[in-house]
Write a protein that holds these residues in place. Structure first.
Motif, PDB file in Angstrom:
ATOM      1  N   VAL A 183     -12.404  35.337  37.810  1.00 40.80           N
ATOM      2  CA  VAL A 183     -12.992  34.394  36.859  1.00 40.80           C
ATOM      3  C   VAL A 183     -11.912  33.834  35.941  1.00 40.80           C
TER       4      VAL A 183
ATOM      5  N   SER B 283     -13.793  33.139  42.504  1.00 41.43           N
ATOM      6  CA  SER B 283     -14.394  32.149  41.589  1.00 41.43           C
ATOM      7  C   SER B 283     -13.723  30.802  41.789  1.00 41.43           C
TER       8      SER B 283
ATOM      9  N   ARG C 197     -19.052  31.653  40.930  1.00 43.50           N
ATOM     10  CA  ARG C 197     -18.464  32.864  41.525  1.00 43.50           C
ATOM     11  C   ARG C 197     -19.267  33.278  42.750  1.00 43.50           C
TER      12      ARG C 197
END
Length: 480
Positions: free
Chosen positions: A117, A145, A159
């Protein structure tokens, strides 16, 4: 009953260690390959999803100015068909790392901390799937992601996550199967190693028993060949058998030698004792006295010669023989030996002649007495085995390197199978003939000490030719 000691223990231990290392290495590499294979298939799927998302939603062509972040997310979710049939779990995350939509499509405001992320929100180019565990459920997953851009500005990320639970379970089952197969292989390897150890140890046990019999003097023992294979151990066994046969022959030769020597000693001693007693009688005549003294003298010389041969043999056996190097006139030496033995040859009506191939024979370096001993031994041997009316020729020649003396007769000759044995110590082809069986062996050693060699050719019933080649230049003095 098996005993795991000694060589058997070492063989099994080393063999077993090799098998364990081999099986462990193979299973480890195989499991590594299987895990990479399964994980790589998931990784490729996630990469394909990343490429798809980037190409459809993050290109300048698809970035419409009036499109909002929520609209773009809704469009992505609709196309991904979120539900139980989807192979990806999808999370929508805003630029503050808050989860907007969880894998079940439910909106939540939980914050997420994950490497993939962070990379997506920072606009990293290497969006590579990573594996991790979900803290709440301890589930093993692989995720990646992808940033979502609005007017080329990152407003959040989507994601994609795949559970590795079933894959790990499959890999675990394969691992258990490999462990079981490895155990089976080790059991089989142990059985084979036991068999392999027996194939090595059993022949060695038989060789040990064979050697023990030899050490107790049983040289006629035969080696069982049931467990002896045709390899290095088989060669060793054959060597043992050959050694036993040679020792047996040597023992027999020694026994025959002792018997012959006993006879050789007893005969002259009996004659000397008998005639010495006879000469003590008062009524003995002059002719009987001369005859008795002559016999005593001949038998004494015979004993002296026998003792000298035994002493020479002892010196040669212990490398204590000593050469007195001097200048030797071979021509004069040969004539002297012929004159010395002429009487004995005439007694059997044998023609004894000497011939010189070269008109001039140069002097050589050597031990005059030892070389005379060699020539006397050869001629006496020929006289002993040549019948009445035969001949013995001594031929002397010389070249730049060697002086050659050849003694040729038309005597009894030697059997073909005994030619290589005649120069051996104690050997006599006919033990009924007088002699110790050491004359030729001693002569051969003396010739070797002079840097020369002795060559023997013979044919049974035709005659014998013995050639002695001596180097003209003496290299080194050989002393005890």
């Amino acid at each position: 009953m098996l005993h795991f000691e000694g060589l058997r223990k070492r063989v099994i231990k080393n063999y077993f260690i090799i098998i364990i290392l081999t099986v462990t290495l193979f299973e480890g590499l195989f499991m590594f390959y299987v895990q990479n294979y399964y994980y790589d298939s998931v990784r490729q799927s996630l990469k394909a999803q990343v490429n798809y998302t980037n190409s459809v939603y993050n290109t300048s062509i698809n970035n419409i100015e009036n499109t909002t972040f929520d609209e773009k997310i809704s469009n992505i979710l609709d196309k991904q068909k979120i539900g139980e049939s989807s192979k990806f779990a999808i999370q929508v995350i805003d630029k503050n790392k808050n989860i907007i939509v969880d894998p079940y499509g439910i909106k939540t405001n939980e914050k997420i901390e994950s490497e993939d992320v962070d990379k997506a929100l920072k606009g990293a180019k290497d969006l590579y799937p990573i594996t991790s565990k979900i803290k709440a459920t301890n589930e093993h997953v692989m995720s990646v992601s992808v940033p979502i851009k609005i007017n080329n500005v990152i407003e959040g990320a989507i994601r994609y996550t795949v559970s590795l639970t079933e894959i790990d379970a499959t890999i675990f089952k394969l691992g258990l199967g490999l462990v079981f197969a490895g155990i089976c292989i080790l059991i089989i390897a142990l059985s084979l190693s036991l068999r392999f150890a027996e194939t090595i140890i059993q022949p060695l046990v038989e060789l040990k028993e064979f050697a023990n019999e030899l050490s107790h003097g049983n040289f006629s023992i035969k080696l069982k060949d049931t467990n002896i294979s045709n390899d290095e151990i088989g060669d060793l066994a054959k060597t043992f058998v050959h050694m036993a046969a040679e020792i047996d022959k040597s023992e027999k030769l020694k026994e025959e030698f002792i018997s012959s020597i006993s006879h050789e000693l007893r005969t002259p001693l009996t004659s000397i004792k008998g005639w010495s007693e006879t000469l003590g009688y008062e009524e003995i005549t002059r002719d009987e006295l001369d005859l008795g003294l002559g016999i005593i003298q001949d038998e004494t010389e015979r004993l002296i010669k026998l003792v000298e041969e035994l002493l020479d043999f002892s010196r040669l056996a212990s490398d204590r023989i000593k050469l007195k190097i001097d200048t030797v006139d071979i021509k004069r030496l040969a004539i002297g030996v012929v004159n010395q033995l002429k009487v004995k040859s005439n007694e059997k009506n044998i023609r004894l002649n000497v011939e010189f191939i070269n008109e001039d024979i140069d002097l050589i370096q050597g031990d005059k007495d030892r070389l005379r001993q060699v020539l006397i031994n050869l001629v006496q041997n020929s006289i002993k085995f040549t019948d009445d009316g035969g001949f013995i020729n001594i031929v002397v020649s010389q070249d730049e390197e060697y002086t050659t003396i050849k003694v040729v007769d038309n005597g009894a000759g030697i059997e073909k199978e005994n030619l290589e044995k005649v120069l051996d110590k104690f050997f006599q082809e006919d033990y009924n003939k007088a002699g110790s069986g050491l004359g030729l062996a001693i002569s051969n050693e003396i010739v070797k000490l002079h840097g020369g060699n002795m060559i023997l050719n013979s044919k049974k019933g035709v005659g014998t030719s013995i050639t002695v080649k001596i180097k003209n230049i003496h290299i080194k003095s050989i002393q005890a």
